[in-house]
Design a protein around this motif. Structure first.
Motif, short mmCIF file in Angstrom:
data_model
loop_
_atom_site.label_atom_id
_atom_site.label_comp_id
_atom_site.label_asym_id
_atom_site.label_seq_id
_atom_site.Cartn_x
_atom_site.Cartn_y
_atom_site.Cartn_z
N LEU A 1 0.81 -1.21 0.00
CA LEU A 1 0.00 0.00 0.00
C LEU A 1 0.84 1.27 0.00
O LEU A 1 0.30 2.37 0.04
CB LEU A 1 -0.93 0.00 1.22
N SER A 2 2.16 1.10 -0.05
CA SER A 2 3.08 2.25 -0.04
C SER A 2 2.82 3.17 1.15
O SER A 2 2.83 4.39 1.02
CB SER A 2 2.98 3.04 -1.36
N ARG A 3 2.59 2.57 2.31
CA ARG A 3 2.27 3.36 3.50
C ARG A 3 3.54 3.93 4.14
O ARG A 3 4.63 3.41 3.96
CB ARG A 3 1.52 2.49 4.53
N GLU A 4 3.34 5.00 4.89
CA GLU A 4 4.40 5.57 5.70
C GLU A 4 4.38 4.92 7.09
O GLU A 4 3.41 4.24 7.45
CB GLU A 4 4.22 7.08 5.85
N GLN A 5 5.44 5.13 7.85
CA GLN A 5 5.46 4.73 9.25
C GLN A 5 5.81 5.93 10.11
O GLN A 5 6.62 6.77 9.71
CB GLN A 5 6.48 3.61 9.50
N PHE A 6 5.19 6.01 11.29
CA PHE A 6 5.58 7.01 12.26
C PHE A 6 5.69 6.37 13.63
O PHE A 6 5.21 5.25 13.86
CB PHE A 6 4.62 8.21 12.28
N ILE B 1 -1.59 5.72 6.34
CA ILE B 1 -1.94 6.30 5.05
C ILE B 1 -3.34 6.89 5.15
O ILE B 1 -4.25 6.27 5.74
CB ILE B 1 -1.88 5.25 3.90
N GLY B 2 -3.51 8.10 4.64
CA GLY B 2 -4.82 8.76 4.65
C GLY B 2 -5.39 8.92 6.04
O GLY B 2 -4.79 9.54 6.90
N ASP B 3 -6.57 8.31 6.27
CA ASP B 3 -7.22 8.43 7.57
C ASP B 3 -7.06 7.16 8.40
O ASP B 3 -7.81 6.94 9.35
CB ASP B 3 -8.72 8.73 7.38
N GLN B 4 -6.10 6.33 8.05
CA GLN B 4 -5.94 5.03 8.71
C GLN B 4 -4.53 4.88 9.28
O GLN B 4 -3.54 5.23 8.63
CB GLN B 4 -6.21 3.90 7.71
N ALA B 5 -4.46 4.33 10.49
CA ALA B 5 -3.19 4.01 11.14
C ALA B 5 -3.36 2.71 11.91
O ALA B 5 -4.38 2.51 12.57
CB ALA B 5 -2.75 5.14 12.06
N GLU B 6 -2.39 1.83 11.82
CA GLU B 6 -2.46 0.57 12.56
C GLU B 6 -1.08 0.22 13.11
O GLU B 6 -0.05 0.57 12.54
CB GLU B 6 -2.98 -0.56 11.68
N SER C 1 -2.29 10.10 -11.20
CA SER C 1 -3.20 10.63 -10.19
C SER C 1 -4.54 9.91 -10.23
O SER C 1 -5.11 9.55 -9.18
CB SER C 1 -3.41 12.14 -10.39
N ASP C 2 -5.07 9.67 -11.44
CA ASP C 2 -6.35 8.96 -11.56
C ASP C 2 -6.25 7.55 -10.98
O ASP C 2 -7.17 7.08 -10.30
CB ASP C 2 -6.75 8.88 -13.04
N LYS C 3 -5.12 6.91 -11.24
CA LYS C 3 -4.92 5.56 -10.73
C LYS C 3 -4.85 5.55 -9.21
O LYS C 3 -5.48 4.72 -8.53
CB LYS C 3 -3.64 4.98 -11.33
N PHE C 4 -4.11 6.50 -8.64
CA PHE C 4 -3.94 6.54 -7.19
C PHE C 4 -5.25 6.94 -6.48
O PHE C 4 -5.54 6.45 -5.39
CB PHE C 4 -2.83 7.52 -6.81
N GLU C 5 -6.03 7.81 -7.11
CA GLU C 5 -7.32 8.18 -6.52
C GLU C 5 -8.26 6.99 -6.45
O GLU C 5 -9.00 6.81 -5.48
CB GLU C 5 -7.95 9.32 -7.32
N GLU C 6 -8.24 6.16 -7.47
CA GLU C 6 -9.05 4.95 -7.47
C GLU C 6 -8.57 4.00 -6.37
O GLU C 6 -9.38 3.38 -5.67
CB GLU C 6 -8.98 4.27 -8.84
N GLU C 7 -7.26 3.88 -6.20
CA GLU C 7 -6.72 3.03 -5.15
C GLU C 7 -7.10 3.55 -3.77
O GLU C 7 -7.41 2.78 -2.86
CB GLU C 7 -5.19 2.93 -5.27
N ASP C 8 -7.10 4.89 -3.60
CA ASP C 8 -7.52 5.48 -2.33
C ASP C 8 -8.98 5.15 -2.03
O ASP C 8 -9.34 4.88 -0.87
CB ASP C 8 -7.32 6.99 -2.35
N ARG C 9 -9.81 5.19 -3.06
CA ARG C 9 -11.23 4.88 -2.86
C ARG C 9 -11.41 3.42 -2.44
O ARG C 9 -12.17 3.11 -1.51
CB ARG C 9 -12.02 5.14 -4.15
N ASP D 1 -12.41 0.81 1.54
CA ASP D 1 -13.34 -0.32 1.64
C ASP D 1 -12.72 -1.38 2.54
O ASP D 1 -11.66 -1.93 2.27
CB ASP D 1 -13.60 -0.88 0.24
N LYS D 2 -13.41 -1.69 3.64
CA LYS D 2 -12.87 -2.64 4.62
C LYS D 2 -12.62 -4.01 4.00
O LYS D 2 -11.61 -4.66 4.28
CB LYS D 2 -13.84 -2.76 5.79
N ALA D 3 -13.54 -4.44 3.13
CA ALA D 3 -13.38 -5.76 2.51
C ALA D 3 -12.11 -5.81 1.68
O ALA D 3 -11.38 -6.82 1.67
CB ALA D 3 -14.59 -6.07 1.64
N TYR D 4 -11.82 -4.71 0.98
CA TYR D 4 -10.61 -4.66 0.16
C TYR D 4 -9.37 -4.78 1.05
O TYR D 4 -8.42 -5.50 0.72
CB TYR D 4 -10.59 -3.37 -0.63
#
Length: 645
Positions: A144-149, A163-168, A559-567, A571-574
């Motif tokens: 998911l190309s996420r960052e870490q903090f 990433i975005g509004d999610q952290a685990e 950008s179009d590709k990444f926006e679709e991936e963000d959407r 989705d929790k199932a995804y």
């Protein structure tokens, strides 16, 4: 998790590596390498040893210097009352540069006796079994190309994927109150009471342990080759140690907790001590050219971020002006220097490309303090210096990454004046002044253009997000937020910014908030006893410049590709599908590595089974050793006989 706790304590180390010493010679020291002298000059030589080598020599019980035919042998035997004094003198004398032709070697007699009685036949030491540390860059392969903090809550270290509004949670560890990431993000180092533990790879497993009691701080070199640890233990001989990160070996110790600074490529490390700059070659930690850099009373220095150049300044002395200097290392060639009068203080600010360095100079003249900038243009011919007068003191100066612009901030009561300067036609011009509320610091995006003006630990402080476009007419404030903070940190790509609060006086606001570069709130977390937020650093990109330009050219497509991936990511199932795939992949690799290990261990048995034929070698060479054919020689048909009932 027990990553930081599964380490060897000092009593175990002492027992494991205990060396039985012979007794009777511990208070004797043998010194060789002295100049050859006549008996008449012995007293003069002894006086020099006492004054220059070590004053402990004055406490010697006896000192014997053999002579033959009126000449010494360059050797000295010294007896002390205690083994402690003998060890102290031996350490001071060993490797002491007596003069340009003589370097001393000193050992306690016990060590000499051990060497003399060493077995002549060499016994090869047992090598410890190699332990696979795993892929230290595995976190960069996140699907998911996420960052870490990371941050500390109480005494627990927390590392999270974001990433975005999610952290685990990615990793948790108790009993850690201080930690640092290595500059390229490869390692995470944490402190315990007796050591620093360096972790990395999948699951943050321990890689190396650096034993140093009462460590108060520690830091990596820019290229992650070295680690420096500092302690405040006065009972120890050394308070500062330099370690090799690749082997875990201690390279050298220093008295006191003097702060060291590494050159950009790890080739040198330096400190200010005794009014001079001491530069050491990191590979050996020997003082460069066996001497320090002395130019008056040197107060501070900074390395260039892209070259082995140091910028330093020396204080005013009686009848001697202050001086600011740029010097190349190791040649000590002075690129440019400038004398200044009535200087009280200097601050040094390098631009990240090393093209400019600014000295903020405070001068006291007739009880009036004045301020100015001295900017050295390093890449221009003869390194010209431009002076900019300042109407009042500045609390901060921040260069824009990759460009020739900078912002200064000046606090006037409860207001702040921010000034934007830009290099135009060979000189820096004031482009615009912003009169804002209570702001203390300026934070440029790592990619430039976007900037944050922020207050510090004050309920009235504000945080402003600005677009400082290179087109003056398009400069604008994006949003202003009333959020007191202890600090602001940009994520390395310039996509995210964190505003965190760890101040006790702002206890109700403890925790952090993550925004995008336009100031939109993405994620927030309230944390009790919060401290030490940090983004995990990323190594520089390996993409060539032409590929980067191609990506920027087709940014809309990406950008179009990444926006679709963000959407889809929302989705929790995804997310569950991705996590399941990741888990299955990790399980398969775990099984594969275990099976491969068993296969490799059974190689000798397979070779013996096939009469010495190594089919692994044959397969790797794409060759056929034998060709098997089945031929029917005789065929017999027999009637069926049922079994006995």
């Amino acid at each position: 998790m027990e990553n930081f706790d599964k380490t060897v304590e000092y009593p175990d180390l002492e027992e494991k590596y205990k060396v039985e010493q012979e007794t009777g010679y511990d208070n004797y020291v043998v010194v060789i390498g002295l100049p050859i002298v006549e008996p008449a000059k012995k007293d003069k030589l002894f006086a020099y040893i006492k004054a220059k080598v070590s004053p402990v020599f004055a406490e010697a019980k006896d000192a014997l210097m053999p002579f033959t035919d009126g000449k010494s042998h360059g050797a000295l035997f010294v007896e002390f009352e205690t083994a402690e004094l003998a060890n102290k003198f031996s350490k001071a004398a060993d490797n002491f540069r007596f003069d340009k032709n003589h370097t001393l070697t000193a050992n306690v007699m016990t060590e000499v006796d051990r060497i003399m009685n060493m077995e002549e036949e060499f016994k090869e030491p047992e090598m410890p079994e190699y332990e696979e540390k795993g892929n230290m860059k595995e976190w960069l392969l996140d699907e998911l190309s996420r960052e870490q903090f990371s941050f500390v809550s109480g005494n627990k270290l927390n590392v999270k994927w974001y990433i975005g509004d999610q952290a685990e949670i990615a990793f948790e560890q108790k009993n850690v109150d201080k930690y640092v990431w290595s500059p390229l993000g490869t390692y995470l180092a944490g402190r315990t009471q007796t050591h620093v533990v360096m972790c990395g790879g999948s699951g943050f497993k321990p890689v190396l342990t650096f034993h140093h009691p009462k460590v108060v701080s520690f830091e990596f070199s820019p290229m992650e080759n070295y680690l420096i640890t500092y302690s405040n233990s006065e009972s120890e001989e050394y308070q500062t140690f330099v370690w090799d990160v690749r082997t875990g070996q201690k390279i050298r110790g220093f008295k006191g907790a003097t702060s060291f600074k590494f050159s950009y490529n790890d080739e040198y490390v330096a400190k200010v001590h005794d009014k001079a700059v001491f530069v050491y070659k990191t590979e050996t930690m020997e003082l460069l050219e066996k001497k320090s850099i002395r130019m008056g009373e040197i107060a501070d220095f900074e390395w260039s971020p892209v070259a082995n150049i140091i910028a330093f300044w020396s204080r005013v002395e009686p009848n001697v002006p202050a001086r600011i200097v740029l010097m190349k290392i190791p040649t000590r060639e002075i690129i440019r220097s400038k004398n200044l009068f009535n200087v009280e203080k200097c601050s040094i600010y390098w631009q990240n490309k090393g093209e400019f360095v600014a000295f903020k100079v405070d001068k006291l003249q007739k009880k009036l303090t004045t301020f100015n900038l001295e900017i050295f243009k390093i890449t221009e011919k003869d390194c010209p210096v431009e002076m900019i007068d300042l109407s009042s003191d500045i609390s901060d100066l921040a260069w824009e990454p990759e460009r020739s612009r900078f912002v200064t901030s000046t606090i006037v009561g409860r207001k702040t004046n921010l000034s934007l300067y830009e290099l135009q036609n060979g000189s820096f011009k004031l482009i615009r002044t912003f009169e804002r509320g209570l702001i203390h610091r300026v934070f440029w995006s790592p990619k430039g253009r976007f900037c944050i003006f922020a207050g510090h630990e004050d309920y009235d402080a504000i945080t402003e997000f600005w677009d400082l476009n290179t087109d003056k007419s398009k400069i604008k404030m994006l949003i202003s937020l009333a959020c007191p903070s202890s600090g602001i940190l940009w994520e390395a790509s310039g996509r995210f910014i964190v505003s965190y609060c760890s101040s006790a006086k702002l206890k109700g606001s403890m925790g952090f908030k993550i925004y995008d570069f336009k100031g939109s709130l993405l994620y927030q977390e309230g944390v009790t006893e919060f401290s030490s937020f940090a983004w995990r650093p990323r190594p520089p990109t390996t993409l060539p410049e032409d590929q980067i330009k191609e990506i920027k050219k087709n940014l809309k497509t990406y950008s179009d590709k990444f926006e679709e991936e963000d959407r889809l990511r929302s989705d929790k199932a995804y997310r569950e599908v991705v996590e399941r795939r990741s888990r299955l992949k990790n399980e398969w690799f775990s099984w594969f590595n275990a099976a491969k290990k068993l296969w490799d261990e059974s190689k000798s048995e397979r070779i013996a089974l096939f009469d010495g034929i190594d089919f692994d070698e044959a397969a790797s060479n794409d060759s056929v050793l034998e060709d098997w054919n089945e031929v029917v020689i005789k065929e017999t048909i027999e009637p069926y006989q049922p079994p006995n009932q």
